[in-house]
Design a protein around this motif. Structure first.
Motif, PDB file in Angstrom:
ATOM      1  N   ALA A  12     -38.921  16.294   5.643  1.00  0.00           N
ATOM      2  CA  ALA A  12     -38.748  15.080   6.445  1.00  0.00           C
ATOM      3  C   ALA A  12     -37.279  14.702   6.530  1.00  0.00           C
ATOM      4  N   PHE A  13     -36.544  14.808   5.428  1.00  0.00           N
ATOM      5  CA  PHE A  13     -35.111  14.513   5.451  1.00  0.00           C
ATOM      6  C   PHE A  13     -34.358  15.523   6.319  1.00  0.00           C
ATOM      7  N   MET A  14     -34.756  16.779   6.267  1.00  0.00           N
ATOM      8  CA  MET A  14     -34.086  17.795   7.069  1.00  0.00           C
ATOM      9  C   MET A  14     -34.312  17.551   8.560  1.00  0.00           C
ATOM     10  N   ARG A  15     -35.496  17.080   8.931  1.00  0.00           N
ATOM     11  CA  ARG A  15     -35.759  16.777  10.335  1.00  0.00           C
ATOM     12  C   ARG A  15     -35.062  15.491  10.767  1.00  0.00           C
ATOM     13  N   ALA A  16     -34.989  14.524   9.880  1.00  0.00           N
ATOM     14  CA  ALA A  16     -34.388  13.239  10.223  1.00  0.00           C
ATOM     15  C   ALA A  16     -32.867  13.325  10.300  1.00  0.00           C
ATOM     16  N   PHE A  17     -32.269  14.173   9.500  1.00  0.00           N
ATOM     17  CA  PHE A  17     -30.810  14.286   9.445  1.00  0.00           C
ATOM     18  C   PHE A  17     -30.391  15.733   9.687  1.00  0.00           C
ATOM     19  N   PRO A  18     -30.297  16.155  10.952  1.00  0.00           N
ATOM     20  CA  PRO A  18     -29.837  17.533  11.216  1.00  0.00           C
ATOM     21  C   PRO A  18     -28.388  17.731  10.754  1.00  0.00           C
ATOM     22  N   ALA A  19     -28.008  18.968  10.545  1.00  0.00           N
ATOM     23  CA  ALA A  19     -26.696  19.279   9.955  1.00  0.00           C
ATOM     24  C   ALA A  19     -25.539  18.822  10.839  1.00  0.00           C
ATOM     25  N   SER A  20     -25.702  18.838  12.143  1.00  0.00           N
ATOM     26  CA  SER A  20     -24.602  18.467  13.033  1.00  0.00           C
ATOM     27  C   SER A  20     -24.643  16.994  13.432  1.00  0.00           C
ATOM     28  N   SER A  21     -25.373  16.215  12.700  1.00  0.00           N
ATOM     29  CA  SER A  21     -25.566  14.814  13.060  1.00  0.00           C
ATOM     30  C   SER A  21     -24.583  13.912  12.325  1.00  0.00           C
ATOM     31  N   LEU A  22     -24.239  12.811  12.961  1.00  0.00           N
ATOM     32  CA  LEU A  22     -23.428  11.808  12.277  1.00  0.00           C
ATOM     33  C   LEU A  22     -24.226  11.129  11.177  1.00  0.00           C
ATOM     34  N   ARG A  23     -25.541  11.112  11.341  1.00  0.00           N
ATOM     35  CA  ARG A  23     -26.395  10.538  10.294  1.00  0.00           C
ATOM     36  C   ARG A  23     -26.282  11.336   9.003  1.00  0.00           C
ATOM     37  N   ALA A  24     -26.123  12.642   9.109  1.00  0.00           N
ATOM     38  CA  ALA A  24     -25.977  13.470   7.913  1.00  0.00           C
ATOM     39  C   ALA A  24     -24.714  13.088   7.154  1.00  0.00           C
ATOM     40  N   ASP A  25     -23.632  12.842   7.907  1.00  0.00           N
ATOM     41  CA  ASP A  25     -22.393  12.421   7.256  1.00  0.00           C
ATOM     42  C   ASP A  25     -22.569  11.058   6.591  1.00  0.00           C
ATOM     43  N   LEU A  26     -23.252  10.163   7.264  1.00  0.00           N
ATOM     44  CA  LEU A  26     -23.507   8.841   6.703  1.00  0.00           C
ATOM     45  C   LEU A  26     -24.371   8.946   5.452  1.00  0.00           C
ATOM     46  N   PHE A  27     -25.404   9.773   5.516  1.00  0.00           N
ATOM     47  CA  PHE A  27     -26.287   9.960   4.360  1.00  0.00           C
ATOM     48  C   PHE A  27     -25.516  10.549   3.183  1.00  0.00           C
ATOM     49  N   GLU A  28     -24.602  11.480   3.466  1.00  0.00           N
ATOM     50  CA  GLU A  28     -23.802  12.073   2.398  1.00  0.00           C
ATOM     51  C   GLU A  28     -22.893  11.029   1.752  1.00  0.00           C
ATOM     52  N   GLN A  29     -22.290  10.183   2.566  1.00  0.00           N
ATOM     53  CA  GLN A  29     -21.419   9.140   2.033  1.00  0.00           C
ATOM     54  C   GLN A  29     -22.207   8.139   1.199  1.00  0.00           C
ATOM     55  N   ILE A  30     -23.401   7.793   1.653  1.00  0.00           N
ATOM     56  CA  ILE A  30     -24.242   6.869   0.887  1.00  0.00           C
ATOM     57  C   ILE A  30     -24.651   7.502  -0.436  1.00  0.00           C
ATOM     58  N   ALA A  31     -24.983   8.785  -0.420  1.00  0.00           N
ATOM     59  CA  ALA A  31     -25.353   9.477  -1.656  1.00  0.00           C
ATOM     60  C   ALA A  31     -24.188   9.531  -2.630  1.00  0.00           C
TER      61      ALA A  31
END
Length: 56
Positions: A12-31
């Motif tokens: 579910a996380f992989m579908r919600a946050f694709p690798a080329s997405s800005l959301r992935a960068d945001l999720f990484e920063q939050i983590a």
């Protein structure tokens, strides 16, 4: 059962946050922020503890 649930959450996380997405960068920063907060909290727990070489 537990492995199946963990796999489903990971997918579910992989579908919600694709690798080329800005959301992935945001999720990484939050983590990273959560990890830093956890590290500081752990350090604050050991602030009065004697961790010198003589303690061991």
């Amino acid at each position: 059962m537990r492995t199946l649930a963990i796999t489903a959450i990971a997918n579910a996380f992989m579908r919600a946050f694709p690798a080329s997405s800005l959301r992935a960068d945001l999720f990484e920063q939050i983590a990273l922020l959560c990890g830093a907060v956890l590290f500081v909290w752990l350090l604050s727990l050991t602030s009065g503890l004697d961790l010198s070489a003589g303690f061991f």
